[in-house]
Design a protein around this motif. Structure first.
Motif, PDB file in Angstrom:
ATOM      1  N   THR A 162       0.827  -1.206   0.000  1.00  0.00           N
ATOM      2  CA  THR A 162       0.000   0.000   0.000  1.00  0.00           C
ATOM      3  C   THR A 162       0.860   1.255   0.000  1.00  0.00           C
ATOM      4  N   GLU A 165       0.421   3.632   5.578  1.00  0.00           N
ATOM      5  CA  GLU A 165       0.289   2.660   6.662  1.00  0.00           C
ATOM      6  C   GLU A 165      -1.169   2.418   7.047  1.00  0.00           C
ATOM      7  N   LEU A 166      -2.003   3.462   6.988  1.00  0.00           N
ATOM      8  CA  LEU A 166      -3.412   3.321   7.344  1.00  0.00           C
ATOM      9  C   LEU A 166      -4.097   2.258   6.489  1.00  0.00           C
ATOM     10  N   THR A 167      -3.893   2.313   5.188  1.00  0.00           N
ATOM     11  CA  THR A 167      -4.519   1.356   4.279  1.00  0.00           C
ATOM     12  C   THR A 167      -4.015  -0.052   4.539  1.00  0.00           C
ATOM     13  N   ALA A 168      -2.717  -0.198   4.821  1.00  0.00           N
ATOM     14  CA  ALA A 168      -2.147  -1.522   5.116  1.00  0.00           C
ATOM     15  C   ALA A 168      -2.778  -2.122   6.370  1.00  0.00           C
ATOM     16  N   LYS A 169      -2.913  -1.316   7.412  1.00  0.00           N
ATOM     17  CA  LYS A 169      -3.500  -1.809   8.670  1.00  0.00           C
ATOM     18  C   LYS A 169      -4.956  -2.229   8.471  1.00  0.00           C
ATOM     19  N   ASN A 170      -5.707  -1.463   7.696  1.00  0.00           N
ATOM     20  CA  ASN A 170      -7.106  -1.811   7.439  1.00  0.00           C
ATOM     21  C   ASN A 170      -7.228  -3.075   6.605  1.00  0.00           C
ATOM     22  N   GLN A 172      -5.046  -5.515   6.670  1.00  0.00           N
ATOM     23  CA  GLN A 172      -4.665  -6.591   7.586  1.00  0.00           C
ATOM     24  C   GLN A 172      -5.818  -6.990   8.497  1.00  0.00           C
ATOM     25  N   SER A 173      -6.592  -5.997   8.947  1.00  0.00           N
ATOM     26  CA  SER A 173      -7.745  -6.291   9.805  1.00  0.00           C
ATOM     27  C   SER A 173      -8.833  -7.055   9.055  1.00  0.00           C
ATOM     28  N   TYR A 179       1.219  -4.926   3.305  1.00  0.00           N
ATOM     29  CA  TYR A 179       2.473  -4.396   3.826  1.00  0.00           C
ATOM     30  C   TYR A 179       2.651  -2.948   3.367  1.00  0.00           C
ATOM     31  N   TYR A 180       3.337  -2.193   4.210  1.00  0.00           N
ATOM     32  CA  TYR A 180       3.688  -0.816   3.834  1.00  0.00           C
ATOM     33  C   TYR A 180       5.180  -0.616   4.055  1.00  0.00           C
TER      34      TYR A 180
END
Length: 395
Positions: A162, A165-170, A172-173, A179-180
């Motif tokens: 991504t 980081e925000l998009t990667a975390k979402n 992953q959830s 990964y970012y």
């Protein structure tokens, strides 16, 4: 660890900005292969455009096509859709798939940079291959991925990179392998060391008209804006990409009432006490010299914000610079870019506001840097990709 069975990897991208990111990652990947003595053919393919970014980075280009009348945004307007339809540009999609199918026995890995549609087309052509996807076209800051897009990524077990980081975390959830490692859009932005003389009593405003065909209309609109600005303590510098024809730019300038003179690599426009310098392929110089940016571009606007300069936008003359797209960009950049609806006088007021408020300039600059991240993303991504593909001897 995924092992490469054949001798080829294909980097696929949508168009200009995506081409640049894909080619930078491919270049870093190529360096790692040479460093670790891995023999592998590296190819590049762009859905639209001439693929110049691949060739300048010494990546073998296996497919490119003319840019369609819509500029690559057929769904953004009815006019653009029918223009593409009449021109036959949609057939380029079939040609793209056909070209990739011919590579089936030569490659085993595909790295897609852009949107889900491009990923879908690539998988359609190259079934049962290993795919990696860099979701550069979307971000949860302004345009979250649809549920069906997430379903497609999860169902196909695709590793996703991504742009933030925000998009990667979402992702992953939602159970997606995401990964970012940074945003390669900020890589390889170096000054050429051009000597540009700026009058000591002038404050500099940078101009980014864009790189597609609509940039000519955008430039004309920006000259109209400059003509309406009553201050005489401003000096304007425009960053023109190689895709724009200087003859057309000069013709627009003359018709807008500006005189034109050329000396070396600099073209100078004058009208009364207003002065505009035109510099080709000198984006970093223009941004570094400017206090604020008037931008009707895509990638360049984002890069300017990432370099710490506030960007002012307004509706331009094509699909890249619509109100919708520029408002999306404003969300993406967290306000480092600001869309002004009232043209030209609302834009003039915003310019005045920033010139009179250095703290606001600094704040927007800081936000832009945070949203875009620093350089080094391409190298990190290439390293990650290399480790996914090869079993390194030290492991």
């Amino acid at each position: 660890m995924y092992l490469l069975n054949s001798e080829g990897i294909l980097f696929v991208s949508n168009c200009f900005g995506e081409d640049r990111v894909a080619s930078l990652i491919a270049r870093e990947f190529k360096f790692l292969c040479k460093q670790h003595k891995k023999s592998i053919r590296i190819y590049g393919a762009t859905l639209m455009g001439n693929g110049r970014e691949y060739t300048v980075n010494n990546i073998e280009l296996v497919y490119h096509s003319p840019l369609p009348p819509s500029g690559g945004f057929p769904t953004k307007s009815i006019k653009g859709f029918f223009a593409d339809l009449i021109s036959g540009s949609f057939f380029n999609i079939l040609k793209f798939v056909k070209a990739l199918k011919k590579l089936y026995n030569e490659i085993d890995t595909i790295f897609v940079v852009g949107d889900i549609f491009l990923l879908f087309l690539s998988k359609l052509a190259l079934k049962n291959k290993k795919f990696f996807f860099f979701a550069l076209a979307k971000s949860d800051y302004f345009m979250p991925h649809y549920l069906i897009e997430k379903w497609f990524l999860k169902t196909n077990n695709i590793d996703v990179l991504t742009r933030d980081e925000l998009t990667a975390k979402n992702f992953q959830s939602d159970g997606i392998k995401a990964y970012y490692f940074g945003n390669p859009m900020m890589d390889n932005l170096f000054s050429k060391g051009l000597n540009v003389e700026i009058p000591e009593d002038k404050r500099v405003i940078g101009i980014l008209p864009g790189s597609r065909f609509e940039a000519y209309g955008n430039f004309k609109k920006i000259l109209f804006l400059i003509d309406k600005i009553e201050r005489n303590d401003l000096f304007y510098i425009a960053a023109l990409p190689h895709t724009l024809d200087i003859r057309k730019i000069i013709d627009i300038s003359l018709k807008s009432g500006f005189s034109v003179s050329q000396k070396g690599y600099i073209t100078r426009l004058k009208k009364d006490l207003k002065e505009v310098l035109l510099l080709y392929d000198s984006f970093v110089e223009v941004v570094n010299l400017s206090e604020i940016i008037i931008g009707l571009a895509g990638t360049a606007n984002e890069q300017a914000a990432g370099l710490g300069k506030p960007v002012i936008t307004f509706k331009g003359c094509g699909p890249q610079s619509t109100e919708v797209r520029l408002k999306e960009q404003e969300k993406l950049l967290g306000g480092a870019s600001k869309y002004i609806k009232n043209f030209p006088y609302g834009v003039i007021r915003e310019i005045e506001f920033l010139l009179d408020n250095p703290d606001e300039v600094e704040l927007r600059g800081r936000i832009g840097k945070e949203r875009m991240g620093g350089p080094g993303g391409a190298k990190k991504i290439a390293g990650w990709l290399f480790s996914k593909i090869f079993s390194l001897e030290e492991n």
